[in-house]
Motif scaffolding. Structure first.
Motif, PDB file in Angstrom:
ATOM      1  N   PHE B  43       0.866  -1.001  -0.149  1.00 60.07           N
ATOM      2  CA  PHE B  43      -0.044   0.030   0.065  1.00 60.07           C
ATOM      3  C   PHE B  43       0.877   1.094   0.018  1.00 60.07           C
ATOM      4  O   PHE B  43       0.513   2.211  -0.238  1.00 60.07           O
ATOM      5  CB  PHE B  43      -0.902  -0.116   1.072  1.00 60.07           C
ATOM      6  N   LEU B 125     -12.533  -2.990  -5.537  1.00 55.36           N
ATOM      7  CA  LEU B 125     -11.775  -3.053  -4.530  1.00 55.36           C
ATOM      8  C   LEU B 125     -10.533  -2.374  -5.280  1.00 55.36           C
ATOM      9  O   LEU B 125      -9.709  -1.675  -4.729  1.00 55.36           O
ATOM     10  CB  LEU B 125     -11.123  -4.374  -4.222  1.00 55.36           C
ATOM     11  N   ILE B 128     -11.136   1.268  -4.555  1.00 55.27           N
ATOM     12  CA  ILE B 128     -10.617   1.695  -3.161  1.00 55.27           C
ATOM     13  C   ILE B 128      -9.257   1.863  -3.178  1.00 55.27           C
ATOM     14  O   ILE B 128      -8.721   2.672  -2.367  1.00 55.27           O
ATOM     15  CB  ILE B 128     -11.156   0.533  -2.196  1.00 55.27           C
ATOM     16  N   GLN B 129      -8.543   0.707  -3.899  1.00 58.39           N
ATOM     17  CA  GLN B 129      -7.288   0.770  -3.745  1.00 58.39           C
ATOM     18  C   GLN B 129      -6.649   2.192  -4.368  1.00 58.39           C
ATOM     19  O   GLN B 129      -5.770   2.661  -3.844  1.00 58.39           O
ATOM     20  CB  GLN B 129      -6.380  -0.282  -4.664  1.00 58.39           C
ATOM     21  N   LEU B 132      -7.285   4.812  -2.174  1.00 56.41           N
ATOM     22  CA  LEU B 132      -6.111   4.894  -0.811  1.00 56.41           C
ATOM     23  C   LEU B 132      -4.977   5.307  -1.291  1.00 56.41           C
ATOM     24  O   LEU B 132      -4.232   6.038  -0.436  1.00 56.41           O
ATOM     25  CB  LEU B 132      -5.974   3.232  -0.615  1.00 56.41           C
ATOM     26  N   ILE B 143      -4.874   3.372   7.701  1.00 53.43           N
ATOM     27  CA  ILE B 143      -6.078   2.425   7.248  1.00 53.43           C
ATOM     28  C   ILE B 143      -5.707   1.000   7.229  1.00 53.43           C
ATOM     29  O   ILE B 143      -6.352  -0.033   7.400  1.00 53.43           O
ATOM     30  CB  ILE B 143      -6.704   3.032   6.019  1.00 53.43           C
ATOM     31  N   LEU B 175     -10.465   7.509   7.849  1.00 60.23           N
ATOM     32  CA  LEU B 175     -11.918   7.136   7.317  1.00 60.23           C
ATOM     33  C   LEU B 175     -12.397   8.097   6.638  1.00 60.23           C
ATOM     34  O   LEU B 175     -13.025   8.100   5.445  1.00 60.23           O
ATOM     35  CB  LEU B 175     -12.510   6.323   8.368  1.00 60.23           C
ATOM     36  N   ILE B 178     -10.580   9.098   3.355  1.00 48.65           N
ATOM     37  CA  ILE B 178     -10.798   8.193   2.291  1.00 48.65           C
ATOM     38  C   ILE B 178     -12.237   8.334   1.665  1.00 48.65           C
ATOM     39  O   ILE B 178     -12.720   8.259   0.317  1.00 48.65           O
ATOM     40  CB  ILE B 178     -10.577   6.771   2.493  1.00 48.65           C
ATOM     41  N   LYS B 179     -13.229   8.345   2.669  1.00 49.56           N
ATOM     42  CA  LYS B 179     -14.827   8.596   2.141  1.00 49.56           C
ATOM     43  C   LYS B 179     -14.801   9.960   1.260  1.00 49.56           C
ATOM     44  O   LYS B 179     -15.646   9.817   0.041  1.00 49.56           O
ATOM     45  CB  LYS B 179     -15.600   8.869   3.187  1.00 49.56           C
ATOM     46  N   LEU B 182     -13.558   9.201  -2.395  1.00 52.19           N
ATOM     47  CA  LEU B 182     -13.883   8.099  -3.171  1.00 52.19           C
ATOM     48  C   LEU B 182     -14.745   8.717  -4.270  1.00 52.19           C
ATOM     49  O   LEU B 182     -15.248   9.734  -4.002  1.00 52.19           O
ATOM     50  CB  LEU B 182     -14.836   7.285  -2.386  1.00 52.19           C
TER      51      LEU B 182
END
Lengths: 429, 219
Positions: B43, B125, B128-129, B132, B143, B175, B178-179, B182
């Protein structure tokens, strides 16, 4: 914390599915165990995992698949899940061969080098058939050749470079020996039933060995003088096994040309002639070295035996040099020369097989001669002669000169000149 | 290994009574942590091959550290710290190379009902990656450690040398961050599949985050 957060966290947790490639994981574990001294291979628990490699041994893909399938069956999977897992195995095997740059670029002596070699082993073990395995062995040799060159670019001591080059050269020799052994088995297995396949592989090995010889020579020229000198014996030995392997496979091409030909008679004739030419050139080189050495030894002896103040007359010097003629190297090189002449005659009568065998034996004798010369300039080596291997038997057809090449330091007084040998397949290296 | 603290209650420090590190135990520790350390590094560097190399270095360096007679109180935390240092060194030595979304690590969920579900899940995913990757290093790390590896707040505090309170704050902020990053379409889609029981619908996911959420709420 709302429901959206909960879902997002759930998705984040799915990222746990990111895993290192199983192949890397297993290979690196081997490397780590070697580093920590935990060399004892782990007993695999077949109920919990399927490991790609065990105990550093290579085993056939078929065995692995059988083992894996047995493992799956033991889990009482449904038919669909069973198929899915089998596909996963396929994906794992077919998609996981990429290794990291650092590993691929590592050289003998580097931390990741053993990982690189282990990866090669896995690739080899996963090869679908014998032909692919030969190709992989060729690739491994190419890697070693590249490593030899790369070792010279590193800023480190000559000793460290020498170690790297020596390791690479020895690895090439081992790989060629493996090719040699594998070809024997391959030919025995399918030579009669599928001669075309055997001949095709033989041609590819012959060509590759021929190229390796050239590449090795070219690579060696890039080495520094001191490294060249220190690795000389290893390089020479490697060249020898490459030549022997080439001779063996060329003989298959010649002897099977009526069953399954991949080369025309003209092409084969040229290849055999090239072998004779190479052997003649090598013989000439060895004879020149022997001549220089003999003269040098004679000069030394004359000077040593001449009382102080006396001058050495030309006649005395010449006669002394004349006495050195019956040296071991002379006897052997004369025999090699006679055999090469015989090989040429056989070639003219289209006896390609006979010509090749004779040239091959001659080449062995030339190599033995070269070893004797090297030993002569390194007197300490003579101390390594073991009395029980010294033979009193003269060189005859049953005890040819080639028989002594295993110990080139045999006192040549025990060897008497023999008529030109008739080589047999057993004479071939 | 001499001087290494032994804690017989913890499987992470199964050191022989003699105080010598047991190579077999270390091999077991590798099995236990290799995937987690790999992910942690992945990551941060975003390139699988580099993550593998640095993961390998983490285990080798930790072993060498032990061999030199140093003490390690918490091997798990030590692995993460070593990995973190190696990543820092890596970034110092070269510019980071990130992968595009289509090259993002593919994750096959064997629970997924169909090939289409698998593709959807992987796409999801991958989003999301990618999101991130846009976070700052601290949030990304928090995270990874808390939500993905599910380390406890105490463990993270130990690794990061911060108070537990500070870690909780960081988790909340990470959190939220990241929200906010998105893609809008993804957030909208997510709203549509909110399940009354807090469980994911479809894709075979069945996530119980109650423990994580509970821990986080204790602030």
């Amino acid at each position: 914390m709302n429901k959206q957060d909960t879902i997002l966290i759930g998705k984040l947790q799915q990222l746990k599915g990111i895993q290192p490639k199983s192949e890397w994981r297993v290979l690196f574990k081997e490397k780590l165990n070697a580093e920590t001294g935990f060399v004892k291979a782990e007993a695999r628990n077949k109920n919990t995992e399927f490991s790609i490699i065990t105990e550093n041994k290579q085993f056939a893909l078929a065995d692995r698949i059988k083992e894996f399938l047995a493992f799956l069956r033991s889990l009482s999977f449904s038919r669909a899940s069973f198929a899915g897992a089998a596909i996963a195995l396929f994906l794992m095997i077919s998609g996981g061969t990429m290794i990291s740059y650092a590993t691929a670029a590592s050289l003998p002596g580097d931390r990741f080098y053993s990982l690189k070699l282990a990866t090669e082993k896995v690739k080899f073990a996963l090869a679908p058939d014998e032909e692919k395995r030969f190709v992989l062995r060729f690739e491994f040799i190419n890697s070693r050749l590249a490593e030899m060159g790369a070792a010279m670019d590193i800023n480190e001591s000559e000793d460290a470079k020498t170690d790297r080059v020596t390791a690479a050269v020895n690895a090439i020799k081992n790989e060629i020996n493996n090719i040699n052994d594998d070809f024997d088995k391959f030919d025995k297995k399918i030579g009669n039933s599928e001669p075309a396949k055997a001949v095709k592989v033989a041609k590819s090995i012959d060509e590759t060995m021929n190229n390796y010889g050239k590449t090795l020579i070219a690579t060696v020229t890039m080495l520094s003088v001191s490294i060249k000198e220190k690795t000389k014996a290893n390089v020479s030995e490697t060249m020898k096994v490459a030549e022997e392997t080439s001779n063996k496979t060329l003989l298959v091409l010649v002897e099977r040309r009526n069953e399954a030909s991949v080369m025309t008679n003209e092409e084969l004739t040229q290849r055999v002639e090239q072998k004779i030419v190479n052997a003649e050139a090598k013989l000439k080189d060895v004879q020149d070295k022997a001549h220089v050495l003999a003269n040098s030894q004679a000069e030394t002896e004359i000077v040593a035996n001449t009382p102080s103040g006396d001058t050495v007359g030309d006649n005395a010097s010449d006669s002394k040099k004349e006495e050195t003629k019956d040296t071991a190297s002379d006897i052997l090189s004369n025999e090699a020369q006679a055999m090469l002449a015989d090989a040429r005659m056989k070639l003219q009568t289209n006896d390609l097989s006979g010509a090749l065998k004779t040239a091959a034996v001659s080449e062995s004798i030339v190599s033995a001669t070269e070893n004797i010369i090297s030993a002569s300039v390194t007197p300490n080596l003579t101390a390594t002669v073991t009395p029980d291997v010294i033979t009193d038997k003269p060189i005859t057809e049953n005890n040819p000169a080639s028989a002594i090449i295993e110990n080139p330091l045999i006192p040549l007084k025990t060897i008497t000149p023999s008529p030109v040998l008739t080589p047999t397949p057993s004479n071939l290296p | 290994m001499k001087g290494l603290n032994t804690n017989k209650n913890s499987p992470d420090t199964e050191i022989e009574a003699s105080g010598q590190i047991n190579a077999a135990v270390y091999s077991g520790l590798y099995d236990k942590y290799v995937a987690a350390i790999y992910r942690y590094i992945y990551f941060k560097v975003n390139v699988a091959e580099i993550a593998e190399d640095l993961t390998g270095d983490t285990f080798l360096k930790t072993w060498q550290y032990l061999q030199n007679g140093h003490k390690i109180d918490n091997i798990k935390a030590f692995f993460y710290q070593t990995a973190n240092n190696l990543v820092t060194d890596y970034y110092r030595s070269r510019a980071s190379k990130s992968v595009s979304i289509d090259k993002a690590e593919k994750i096959i969920d064997t629970k997924a009902a169909s090939e289409i579900d698998k593709i959807n899940l992987n796409t999801e995913l991958a989003i999301i990656q990618e999101t991130l990757k846009q976070l700052n290093e601290t949030y990304k790390e928090i995270i990874a450690l808390y939500f993905i590896e599910q380390l406890t707040i105490t463990e993270i505090a130990n690794i990061k040398n911060k108070s537990e309170g500070a870690i909780r704050v960081l988790i909340h902020r990470a959190l939220k961050s990241i929200k906010n990053k998105l893609p809008k379409e993804y957030v909208e889609a997510m709203q549509k599949i909110v399940h009354p029981e807090g469980k994911d619908q479809g894709n075979g996911l069945n996530v119980d985050n109650s423990v994580l959420i509970e821990n986080l709420s204790v602030e």
